[in-house]
Write a protein that holds these residues in place. Structure first.
Motif, PDB file in Angstrom:
ATOM      1  N   UNK A 135      35.667   2.290  11.333  1.00 15.45           N
ATOM      2  CA  UNK A 135      36.251   0.962  11.240  1.00 15.45           C
ATOM      3  C   UNK A 135      35.633  -0.006  10.250  1.00 15.45           C
ATOM      4  N   UNK A 136      34.569   0.220   9.809  1.00 19.54           N
ATOM      5  CA  UNK A 136      33.854  -0.643   8.679  1.00 19.54           C
ATOM      6  C   UNK A 136      34.702  -0.232   7.443  1.00 19.54           C
ATOM      7  N   UNK A 137      35.044   0.956   7.125  1.00 21.95           N
ATOM      8  CA  UNK A 137      35.690   1.522   5.900  1.00 21.95           C
ATOM      9  C   UNK A 137      37.153   1.063   6.041  1.00 21.95           C
ATOM     10  N   UNK A 138      37.850   1.336   7.412  1.00 27.33           N
ATOM     11  CA  UNK A 138      39.189   0.657   7.165  1.00 27.33           C
ATOM     12  C   UNK A 138      39.319  -0.611   7.086  1.00 27.33           C
ATOM     13  N   UNK A 192      37.284  -2.489   5.268  1.00 28.45           N
ATOM     14  CA  UNK A 192      37.119  -2.706   3.946  1.00 28.45           C
ATOM     15  C   UNK A 192      38.551  -2.490   3.172  1.00 28.45           C
ATOM     16  N   UNK A 193      39.180  -1.451   3.369  1.00 35.22           N
ATOM     17  CA  UNK A 193      40.341  -1.082   2.871  1.00 35.22           C
ATOM     18  C   UNK A 193      41.258  -2.140   2.993  1.00 35.22           C
ATOM     19  N   UNK A 194      41.556  -2.706   4.346  1.00 38.53           N
ATOM     20  CA  UNK A 194      42.196  -3.612   4.816  1.00 38.53           C
ATOM     21  C   UNK A 194      42.055  -5.179   3.972  1.00 38.53           C
ATOM     22  N   UNK A 195      40.999  -5.087   3.828  1.00 40.95           N
ATOM     23  CA  UNK A 195      40.515  -6.672   3.204  1.00 40.95           C
ATOM     24  C   UNK A 195      40.976  -6.485   1.572  1.00 40.95           C
ATOM     25  N   UNK A 196      40.486  -5.401   1.149  1.00 41.27           N
ATOM     26  CA  UNK A 196      41.142  -5.140  -0.360  1.00 41.27           C
ATOM     27  C   UNK A 196      42.701  -5.138  -0.654  1.00 41.27           C
ATOM     28  N   UNK A 197      43.315  -4.513   0.419  1.00 46.49           N
ATOM     29  CA  UNK A 197      44.514  -4.638   0.476  1.00 46.49           C
ATOM     30  C   UNK A 197      45.206  -6.059   0.407  1.00 46.49           C
ATOM     31  N   UNK A 198      44.767  -6.800   1.444  1.00 47.02           N
ATOM     32  CA  UNK A 198      45.036  -8.059   1.519  1.00 47.02           C
ATOM     33  C   UNK A 198      44.832  -9.076   0.242  1.00 47.02           C
ATOM     34  N   UNK A 199      43.677  -8.756  -0.557  1.00 43.71           N
ATOM     35  CA  UNK A 199      43.214  -9.456  -1.599  1.00 43.71           C
ATOM     36  C   UNK A 199      44.448  -9.038  -2.518  1.00 43.71           C
ATOM     37  N   UNK A 200      44.808  -7.738  -2.583  1.00 40.77           N
ATOM     38  CA  UNK A 200      45.687  -7.447  -3.553  1.00 40.77           C
ATOM     39  C   UNK A 200      47.085  -8.130  -3.278  1.00 40.77           C
ATOM     40  N   UNK A 201      47.447  -8.001  -2.005  1.00 35.87           N
ATOM     41  CA  UNK A 201      48.654  -8.696  -1.658  1.00 35.87           C
ATOM     42  C   UNK A 201      48.757 -10.189  -1.893  1.00 35.87           C
ATOM     43  N   UNK A 202      47.575 -11.118  -1.607  1.00 31.43           N
ATOM     44  CA  UNK A 202      47.549 -12.268  -2.234  1.00 31.43           C
ATOM     45  C   UNK A 202      47.737 -12.423  -3.429  1.00 31.43           C
ATOM     46  N   UNK A 203      47.269 -11.700  -4.414  1.00 30.92           N
ATOM     47  CA  UNK A 203      47.311 -11.738  -5.771  1.00 30.92           C
ATOM     48  C   UNK A 203      48.772 -11.527  -6.325  1.00 30.92           C
ATOM     49  N   UNK A 204      49.558 -10.726  -5.776  1.00 34.94           N
ATOM     50  CA  UNK A 204      50.725 -10.319  -6.106  1.00 34.94           C
ATOM     51  C   UNK A 204      51.818 -11.335  -5.586  1.00 34.94           C
ATOM     52  N   UNK A 237      46.865   0.109   6.807  1.00 33.77           N
ATOM     53  CA  UNK A 237      45.582  -0.286   6.987  1.00 33.77           C
ATOM     54  C   UNK A 237      45.562  -0.828   8.207  1.00 33.77           C
ATOM     55  N   UNK A 238      46.380  -1.560   8.955  1.00 40.41           N
ATOM     56  CA  UNK A 238      46.061  -2.368  10.137  1.00 40.41           C
ATOM     57  C   UNK A 238      46.229  -1.134  11.381  1.00 40.41           C
ATOM     58  N   UNK A 239      47.091  -0.193  11.004  1.00 36.99           N
ATOM     59  CA  UNK A 239      47.142   0.897  12.051  1.00 36.99           C
ATOM     60  C   UNK A 239      46.040   1.886  11.980  1.00 36.99           C
ATOM     61  N   UNK A 240      45.363   1.834  10.814  1.00 37.16           N
ATOM     62  CA  UNK A 240      44.090   2.839  10.585  1.00 37.16           C
ATOM     63  C   UNK A 240      42.869   2.061  11.125  1.00 37.16           C
ATOM     64  N   UNK A 241      42.873   0.826  11.180  1.00 36.57           N
ATOM     65  CA  UNK A 241      41.854  -0.034  11.705  1.00 36.57           C
ATOM     66  C   UNK A 241      41.744   0.130  13.376  1.00 36.57           C
ATOM     67  N   UNK A 242      43.251   0.128  13.826  1.00 33.13           N
ATOM     68  CA  UNK A 242      43.236   0.061  15.216  1.00 33.13           C
ATOM     69  C   UNK A 242      42.663   1.428  15.737  1.00 33.13           C
ATOM     70  N   UNK A 243      43.133   2.416  15.052  1.00 34.89           N
ATOM     71  CA  UNK A 243      42.699   3.860  15.473  1.00 34.89           C
ATOM     72  C   UNK A 243      41.331   3.912  15.324  1.00 34.89           C
TER      73      UNK A 243
END
Length: 276
Positions: A11-14, A16-28, A256-262
């Motif tokens: 869950x920690x890794x998931x 981290x990756x989701x936060x990174x994706x959200x930051x990238x999405x915010x930048x775009x 990422x959301x699905x991976x975090x849920x799993x």
């Protein structure tokens, strides 16, 4: 790997990756909203500094264009007045030459003199009204007009004053000039010829300066446009590219959301160890 309800590495890794994706999405999304790839110093400090300097230059050239536009308008007003004065001098010379005819009777010469004086007075009216934005280049009230030539104000273009007032160095006839005899009319006709030549020379000088201002204004416009284009090349976002990235990152976010849920559901598998 240890199975624990206290620590969930997956869950920690998931997350981290989701936060990174959200930051990238915010930048775009910021790039799409602003149209800028470099909107502030934190995006790219070096490019931002260069762009800001270029923006300062563009702003300076905007002031230069305004100064040049005022200069051209001021000179155009002076030219229009000068051309009108030149036409009046031609008419006045015609009246004086006609009056210089010794065979002319007194009544006719007097009528010509009245026409001459009306034209003479019109020159003073034109000179006093040839003003734009408080500047009159033909009444000897100023040392000339100084227009900005570059964005830091270190270079200028000066348009010299041309005194077209009566009794001046250019128009030599006086404000009380008139004739009652053929001899006086002949003398005035000579003065008018000289004055006409002087006025035409003054108009040539003003016309040359007007052309110089116009040419420089065109150059400054092109230079400012080139700087604007350069700024755009440095900081503008490629919206087609960002649009494609947006769809890809949104897909990554959903995954990422699905991976975090799993990953969050994984500790529940421990319950199976305790079923009878």
């Amino acid at each position: 790997m240890t199975t624990s309800v206290n620590t969930n590495p997956g869950a920690m890794v998931a997350l981290q990756n989701l936060n990174k994706t959200n930051m990238e999405l915010s930048e775009i999304q910021t790039r799409i909203n602003t149209g800028l790839e470099v909107a502030g110093a934190k995006d790219d400090g070096g490019i931002y500094a260069i762009a800001q300097r270029m923006r300062s230059q563009v702003s300076g050239y905007s002031a230069v264009q305004q100064s040049l536009d005022r200069g051209m308008a001021t000179v155009d007003v002076a030219l229009a007045a000068g051309e009108a004065i030149s036409d009046l001098l031609i008419e006045m010379k015609e009246k004086a030459l006609a009056a210089s005819d010794a065979s002319l009777d007194t009544a006719s010469r007097s009528a010509l003199n009245e026409d001459y004086k009306a034209l003479r007075d019109q020159i003073s009216t034109i000179v006093s009204n040839a003003e734009f934005n408080g500047v009159n280049l033909i009444n000897n009230s100023t040392n000339g007009f100084v227009a900005l030539a570059n964005q830091d104000g270190s270079n200028t273009i000066t348009v010299a004053d041309e005194n077209l007032s009566l009794s001046g160095s250019i128009v030599t006839i006086t404000s009380t000039s008139s004739f009652s005899t053929a001899t006086a009319a002949s003398t005035i006709a000579g003065q008018l010829e000289t004055s006409l030549d002087n006025v035409n020379q003054a108009l040539a000088r003003l016309g040359t300066k007007s052309k110089a201002l116009e040419i420089h204004d065109s150059f400054v416009t092109k230079l400012s446009d080139a700087l604007e284009k350069g700024i755009g090349n440095l900081v503008d976002a490629d919206l087609a590219k960002e649009s494609a990235r947006l769809q890809a990152v949104q897909t990554k976010q959903q995954l990422g959301i699905q991976a975090l849920g799993i990953a969050n559901a994984a500790p529940q598998s421990i319950l199976s160890f305790f079923r009878s």
